[in-house]
Design an enzyme around this catalytic site. Structure first.
Site, short mmCIF file in Angstrom:
data_model
loop_
_atom_site.label_atom_id
_atom_site.label_comp_id
_atom_site.label_asym_id
_atom_site.label_seq_id
_atom_site.Cartn_x
_atom_site.Cartn_y
_atom_site.Cartn_z
CE1 TYR A 154 20.16 10.47 68.81
CE2 TYR A 154 21.94 9.81 70.27
CZ TYR A 154 21.34 9.77 69.02
OH TYR A 154 21.91 9.03 68.01
CE LYS A 158 19.27 6.96 68.47
NZ LYS A 158 18.81 6.29 67.24
N1 NAD Z 1 25.96 10.05 62.95
C1 NAD Z 1 26.28 9.62 64.18
O1 NAD Z 1 27.35 9.99 64.73
C2 NAD Z 1 25.38 8.67 64.91
C3 NAD Z 1 25.85 8.10 66.10
C4 NAD Z 1 25.02 7.22 66.79
C5 NAD Z 1 23.78 6.91 66.29
N2 NAD Z 1 23.33 7.47 65.15
C6 NAD Z 1 22.00 7.12 64.67
O2 NAD Z 1 22.06 6.70 63.33
C7 NAD Z 1 20.79 6.91 62.72
C8 NAD Z 1 21.00 7.56 61.36
O3 NAD Z 1 21.55 8.84 61.57
P1 NAD Z 1 22.60 9.51 60.57
O4 NAD Z 1 23.76 9.90 61.39
O5 NAD Z 1 22.78 8.69 59.37
O6 NAD Z 1 21.82 10.86 60.27
P2 NAD Z 1 21.39 11.59 58.92
O7 NAD Z 1 20.76 12.87 59.39
O8 NAD Z 1 22.54 11.69 57.98
O9 NAD Z 1 20.31 10.63 58.31
C9 NAD Z 1 19.07 10.41 58.93
C10 NAD Z 1 17.96 10.51 57.91
O10 NAD Z 1 16.73 10.29 58.61
C11 NAD Z 1 15.77 11.18 58.06
N3 NAD Z 1 14.70 11.45 59.02
C12 NAD Z 1 14.80 12.17 60.17
N4 NAD Z 1 13.60 12.28 60.74
C13 NAD Z 1 12.73 11.61 59.94
C14 NAD Z 1 11.33 11.38 59.99
N5 NAD Z 1 10.59 11.90 60.97
N6 NAD Z 1 10.75 10.66 59.01
C15 NAD Z 1 11.51 10.16 57.99
N7 NAD Z 1 12.83 10.36 57.90
C16 NAD Z 1 13.43 11.07 58.85
C17 NAD Z 1 16.58 12.44 57.75
O11 NAD Z 1 15.91 13.26 56.79
C18 NAD Z 1 17.89 11.89 57.24
O12 NAD Z 1 17.93 11.78 55.83
C19 NAD Z 1 19.98 7.72 63.71
O13 NAD Z 1 19.07 6.87 64.37
C20 NAD Z 1 21.01 8.26 64.67
O14 NAD Z 1 20.47 8.49 65.95
C21 NAD Z 1 24.12 8.35 64.43
#
Ligand code: NAD
Length: 250
Positions: A154, A158
């Site tokens: 990861y 990123k």
């Molecule tokens: N939540 C955190 O703490 C956090 C921190 C830093 C970065 N992020 C980043 O934020 C972004 C969103 O994450 P989130 O926390 O909202 O997660 P989440 O799991 O709530 O939402 C992500 C969505 O992406 C969809 N998804 C995953 N793989 C997919 C694919 N192959 N094709 C289509 N859709 C797909 C999932 O079904 C989900 O609905 C990500 O890139 C994650 O790395 C999240």
């Protein structure tokens, strides 16, 4: 949090990961501000809930963005004019240090977090370049700023998102297409982050207990993403915006 009425009137914006978490909050804010949104997610039930619960011009596309054919379906749903792309979909690893990485974890994390982002961005660029206007926002992570926020797959993905963002901005900002990233800290979403490594637990545990700021709401990320998508950020391109409660300053 107050919305900016009509900020995206007449605009079509694609949001990946639109079914949950930060992606869903971004869709909600975009439609509230007048956009037509193409919400993409692999999870059909989440998209069904989204379109049931949220008023606005939302076209749901159920697609796994790692499948190259999904790009055509997303573009077809968007039509000829694409004003914005928010590459939000992403998955975590299991906090694996390098010696413990399984090939399938590495391949899947890089495929979702990086390669799919490249493919969809590459696909929307011709439409944006034709008009000489467009805004792309990638979701990176605090793990793209340091080595101590996730496992190696990861963290690698990123950091690569940051390079992809600045390089895309370098090549296309002079042609009217901006590209930026947000780097969230912890956010309350449905993302799964299982600890699969004992050594990672020992190494990261003490840091996580002392350094991590409070967990943010997805809406706080959506505010930054929509700002970067909008003309309010017309002079911002190539930025990696930490939206992390100050974590990057520690
Ligand atoms: N939540 C955190 O703490 C956090 C921190 C830093 C970065 N992020 C980043 O934020 C972004 C969103 O994450 P989130 O926390 O909202 O997660 P989440 O799991 O709530 O939402 C992500 C969505 O992406 C969809 N998804 C995953 N793989 C997919 C694919 N192959 N094709 C289509 N859709 C797909 C999932 O079904 C989900 O609905 C990500 O890139 C994650 O790395 C999240």
């Amino acid at each position: 949090m107050s919305f900016v009425a009509h900020r995206f009137a007449g605009c079509t914006v694609i949001v990946t990961g639109g079914g949950a978490g930060i992606g869903r909050a971004t869709v909600e804010r975009l439609v509230a501000e007048g956009a037509r949104v193409i919400a993409v997610d692999v999870f059909s039930e989440r998209l069904a809930l989204l379109t049931d619960e949220v008023q606005g011009d939302i076209t749901a596309v159920v697609a796994d963005i790692t499948e190259p054919a999904s790009t055509d379906r997303i573009l077809e749903a968007a039509g000829p004019r694409i004003d914005g792309l928010a590459n939000v979909a992403g998955i975590m690893d299991g906090f694996e240090p390098t010696a413990e990485i399984a090939d399938e974890t590495w391949d899947r994390v890089l495929a979702v977090n990086l390669t799919a982002m490249m493919r969809l961005t590459r696909a929307v660029l011709p439409s944006m370049l034709d008009r000489g206007a467009g805004s792309i926002v990638n979701v990176g992570s605090e793990a793209g700023q340091r080595g101590s926020a996730a496992g190696t797959p990861y963290t690698t993905s990123k950091h690569a998102v940051n390079g992809f963002t600045t390089s895309t901005a370098f090549f296309y900002t002079p042609k009217g297409v901006r590209c930026n990233a947000v780097a969230p800290g912890p956010v309350a979403t449905s993302i799964e982050a299982p600890f699969r490594s004992e050594w990672a637990g020992q190494r990261l545990g003490p840091l996580f207990q002392t350094n991590i700021p409070p967990v943010a709401r997805p809406e706080e990320l959506a505010a930054a993403i929509t700002w970067l998508l909008s003309d309010d950020a017309s002079n911002v391109s190539g930025a990696i915006l930490a939206v992390d409660g100050g974590w990057a300053s520690i």
